[in-house]
Structure formats: C-alpha cells, structure tokens
Design an enzyme around this catalytic site. Structure first.
Site, PDB file in Angstrom:
ATOM      1  N   LYS A  99     -10.616  -3.233  -3.989  1.00  0.00           N
ATOM      2  CA  LYS A  99     -11.436  -2.022  -4.057  1.00  0.00           C
ATOM      3  C   LYS A  99     -10.716  -0.914  -4.807  1.00  0.00           C
ATOM      4  CE  LYS A  99     -13.747  -2.661   0.437  1.00  0.00           C
ATOM      5  NZ  LYS A  99     -13.570  -2.356   1.870  1.00  0.00           N
ATOM      6  N   LYS A 133      -5.120  -9.892  -6.763  1.00  0.00           N
ATOM      7  CA  LYS A 133      -6.377 -10.104  -6.047  1.00  0.00           C
ATOM      8  C   LYS A 133      -7.413  -9.051  -6.450  1.00  0.00           C
ATOM      9  CE  LYS A 133      -5.618  -7.475  -1.851  1.00  0.00           C
ATOM     10  NZ  LYS A 133      -5.626  -7.319  -0.430  1.00  0.00           N
ATOM     11  N   LYS A 163       0.819  -1.222   0.000  1.00  0.00           N
ATOM     12  CA  LYS A 163       0.000   0.000   0.000  1.00  0.00           C
ATOM     13  C   LYS A 163       0.847   1.264   0.000  1.00  0.00           C
ATOM     14  CE  LYS A 163      -4.497  -1.332   1.797  1.00  0.00           C
ATOM     15  NZ  LYS A 163      -5.553  -0.999   2.757  1.00  0.00           N
TER      16      LYS A 163
HETATM   17  P1  AMP Z   1     -11.153  -4.833   3.136  1.00  0.00           P
HETATM   18  O1  AMP Z   1     -11.899  -4.440   1.945  1.00  0.00           O
HETATM   19  O2  AMP Z   1      -9.671  -4.752   2.937  1.00  0.00           O
HETATM   20  O3  AMP Z   1     -11.607  -4.192   4.394  1.00  0.00           O
HETATM   21  O4  AMP Z   1     -11.454  -6.388   3.324  1.00  0.00           O
HETATM   22  C1  AMP Z   1     -12.599  -6.874   3.993  1.00  0.00           C
HETATM   23  C2  AMP Z   1     -12.559  -8.384   4.051  1.00  0.00           C
HETATM   24  O5  AMP Z   1     -12.631  -8.935   2.721  1.00  0.00           O
HETATM   25  C3  AMP Z   1     -11.277  -8.963   4.658  1.00  0.00           C
HETATM   26  O6  AMP Z   1     -11.607 -10.099   5.440  1.00  0.00           O
HETATM   27  C4  AMP Z   1     -10.462  -9.358   3.472  1.00  0.00           C
HETATM   28  O7  AMP Z   1      -9.556 -10.393   3.754  1.00  0.00           O
HETATM   29  C5  AMP Z   1     -11.541  -9.820   2.504  1.00  0.00           C
HETATM   30  N1  AMP Z   1     -11.091  -9.687   1.109  1.00  0.00           N
HETATM   31  C6  AMP Z   1     -10.676  -8.556   0.493  1.00  0.00           C
HETATM   32  N2  AMP Z   1     -10.354  -8.782  -0.779  1.00  0.00           N
HETATM   33  C7  AMP Z   1     -10.567 -10.122  -0.995  1.00  0.00           C
HETATM   34  C8  AMP Z   1     -10.420 -10.992  -2.139  1.00  0.00           C
HETATM   35  N3  AMP Z   1     -10.009 -10.524  -3.308  1.00  0.00           N
HETATM   36  N4  AMP Z   1     -10.743 -12.287  -1.974  1.00  0.00           N
HETATM   37  C9  AMP Z   1     -11.184 -12.771  -0.787  1.00  0.00           C
HETATM   38  N5  AMP Z   1     -11.339 -12.010   0.318  1.00  0.00           N
HETATM   39  C10 AMP Z   1     -11.039 -10.698   0.220  1.00  0.00           C
END
Ligand code: AMP
Ligand code: TRP
Length: 340
Positions: free
Chosen positions: A205, A202, A118
């Site tokens: 967002k 991956k 990041k």
């Molecule tokens: P975040 O958007 O970073 O707050 O992620 C929220 C949750 O979604 C966390 O548990 C992440 O590990 C999961 N997550 C984010 N991106 C992915 C992805 N591409 N595949 C699976 N899980 C994800």
C-alpha cells in the site's frame, strides 16, 4: 492442530485501513475470507488501532475504514454469516494487548522484521505502538480464542509470536489450554504478490509508485494500463514453473494469472509456454478486469451508501463485543485482577 482440539474452530483476520487496498490484499487475504466464512465461524476486522502506529490523517482514516468494509462486502463476505467490525469499537482488544505486552519479551519483539522494515533507519523516531504492534495482533485473535488466521506470507512471523504469547500465558498462569495456539492459513496462490515494478519487492500500500500495484478501486482502463507497463523480461515464457527461476517479474505475472484463474502455475504455463509478454500481458489484463471490475463496481456502489456500512459495522461490533467481553472477564480472573 492437537493443541487446539478442545477449542471451537473460529477464523479471525484483519486488514488495516491505510488506503490503496490492492491485489495482494485481495488474493492473499480477502478472497480466502470469502471461502472460509462457509467453513467456520468467522470474524473479519478492520484494524484501525493498528493503522495509527504510523500517522493517519483522521478524515482519511474514517474514509479508508469504510473502504475496507465495502471491500469485504463487495468481495462476497456475508455480514449475516461472518462478523465484520472495526477494532476500535471493541475496547477489549486494547485491554488484552496490555496484558500481552506484559507476557511478551523484549527479545521476541526485537526480532520482528516488519518493525525493522517499517521503522527504517531511524528507529528512535518510530512510535512505541509500531514496536508493540504484534502484541495487539495477538490480542485481536485471542480475544475471540480464534483458532485459524488467514493472512499473506508477510504476517507469518507475527502469527508465530501470537502462538508464543498464547503458550506463555497458558504456562505462566497454569491455565493449560486457556488460549488456543492459532494456526496460520497462508498457503496457496496469491500468498505473496509482488510489485509490478520490481518482482523482488512485495506489492504494498505504501509503495510511492501507483503503477506498482493494482488497487481494488482501479477501473478497467487503469488495470490494463498498469499490466501493460508492468516490468517483465525479453524471454518467452517457459512451459513449466521450474523455468521461471531467476525471473522474478515473469514469475510474479504468471503467479497472478494462476491465482486469479485458480489454476496451477504449470497449467498456466502449459497454455502460454513459448509465448512472449506481448501475448501474455493482454490475456492477463483481460482476466484481471474480468475478476476485479465487478468487485470495484460494487465497492463504489457501497461507498456511496455509508449508512448501510455503518449498520453492518455497528451490528458486527455488538456481536464481537459480546464474545470478547466473556474472554476478557476470564482472562482477568486468571491474571488475578479483582472483579468490579
Ligand atoms: P495489510 O494491508 O498490511 O493490512 O494486509 C492485509 C492482508 O493482506 C494481510 O493478510 C497481509 O498478509 C495481506 N497482504 C498484504 N500484502 C500482500 C501481498 N503483496 N501479497 C499477498 N498478501 C498480502
Ligand atoms: N498485521 C496485519 C497486517 O498488517 C493485520 C492484522 C491485525 C491482523 N490484526 C490481525 C491479521 C489479526 C490477522 C489477525 O496485515
């Protein structure tokens, strides 16, 4: 497991209100929350303090916080059963994070790969909060002595750090077993959903391409269009998972199908082996629309009722605060702070 035997089982997880909530967030995290709420006391947080480790427009942050709350509810989390709340409403998270910043070591944080990703090339310009982020995440979990943490694969290293912090705190202060060592719940289909444009990155967002992800607010047309445009390859599908080796895009699309239909990869390939993407993509689009359209419709309905979301979050913050307050009072005593 043994190190937490004396602790009441509790689930804690969080999602950042940073916009573009996507299929990876749903399959890797939110869908698991829905199941777990029936198995253990559960808390699902909207981690707005984490979000501001990178710049957030204040108006957008507010809207995105409501959007995550709507997604939790639309996916099927019951606010009577589980506690849904936003992190900044419970000041104990930040307070415990400070104590943990004095427990964690620079060397531990220096190893965090998410910070490196990041912060990019210019680490000097990253916020201090982005660097200390995992200590706040440990505080989120341990302010409730949570024992189980459902997350996607990308959070594994942060969870290990939370366990290290809990262990070092217990050891340093001679407070054996005060904090549980939280157990990550990562396994299963959907733990790592990849970008629709690049099967080796991956789904995220922050990817500049909107076609790289299916968001939970996409309508049926958008979902179908993105799957049609998804990168694939010219080969037919194999009849077993091993045949997907070296085909990251094909593996990702089959993985998404398996996760959405709650079947194994081999079962999906038993059905589609020998067929090309011309046949597989429309089937995947139909399945994705069937599973996601009801959630996005309910999300839109809820986002039109901010007063309801507000009530859910206020009630959640009150219930969360009552637990965190007790844990923090004990923690501060252990550290040697004079009481008020
Ligand atoms: P975040 O958007 O970073 O707050 O992620 C929220 C949750 O979604 C966390 O548990 C992440 O590990 C999961 N997550 C984010 N991106 C992915 C992805 N591409 N595949 C699976 N899980 C994800
Ligand atoms: N760091 C997590 C992410 O980016 C979000 C998060 C913050 C979290 N605090 C948490 C997840 C506590 C689980 C438990 O996805």
């Amino acid at each position: 497991m043994t190190e937490q035997a004396s602790h009441t089982p509790r689930v804690f997880s969080g999602v950042q209100p940073t916009g573009n909530l996507h299929l990876g967030n749903y399959l890797g995290a939110i869908r698991k929350f829905v199941t777990l709420q029936h198995e253990m006391a559960s808390m699902f947080c909207i981690v707005d303090l984490h979000a501001i480790t990178v710049w957030q427009d204040p108006k957008a942050l507010k809207a995105q916080t409501g959007e995550i709350a709507a997604a939790y509810l639309a996916a099927g989390i019951d606010p009577e059963r589980a506690i849904i709340f936003h992190q900044s409403a419970v000041p104990q998270h930040a307070e415990l994070a400070w104590i943990f910043q004095c427990v964690a070591r620079m060397g531990w944080l220096n190893r965090m790969t998410q910070f490196k990703d990041k912060a990019g090339k210019d680490k000097e310009r990253a916020s201090v909060g982005l660097f200390t982020y995992p200590t706040l995440m440990a505080a989120d979990i341990l302010a409730y002595k949570a024992t189980h943490v459902p997350v996607g694969e990308d959070q594994k290293q942060h969870l290990e750090l939370a366990r290290d912090i809990a262990g070092k705190f217990n050891l340093d202060f001679g407070a054996e077993d005060f904090f549980p060592l939280p157990e990550p719940l990562i396994r299963g289909a959907g733990a790592r959903v990849m970008s629709l444009r690049d099967g080796t990155a991956k789904m995220s967002k922050s990817d500049p391409s909107d076609n790289s992800r299916i968001t939970l607010t996409d309508d049926a047309d958008a979902i179908a269009k993105k799957i049609k445009k998804a990168k694939s390859d010219p080969e037919v599908l194999p009849s077993e998972e091993a045949g997907l080796e070296g085909r990251p895009e094909a593996a990702n699309l089959v993985g998404i199908y398996a996760a959405l239909s709650q079947k194994s990869m081999d079962d999906v390939l038993f059905e589609f082996g020998g067929q090309g993407f011309g046949a597989f993509k429309p089937a995947l689009a139909e399945l994705a629309v069937e599973k996601l359209a009801p959630i996005s419709a309910e999300m839109r309905r809820l986002m039109d009722d901010p007063a309801h979301i507000d009530r859910v979050l206020k009630d959640g913050a009150r219930r969360a605060g009552a637990i965190a307050e007790g844990v923090l009072a004990d923690t501060k005593k252990i550290v040697g702070f004079l009481g008020r």
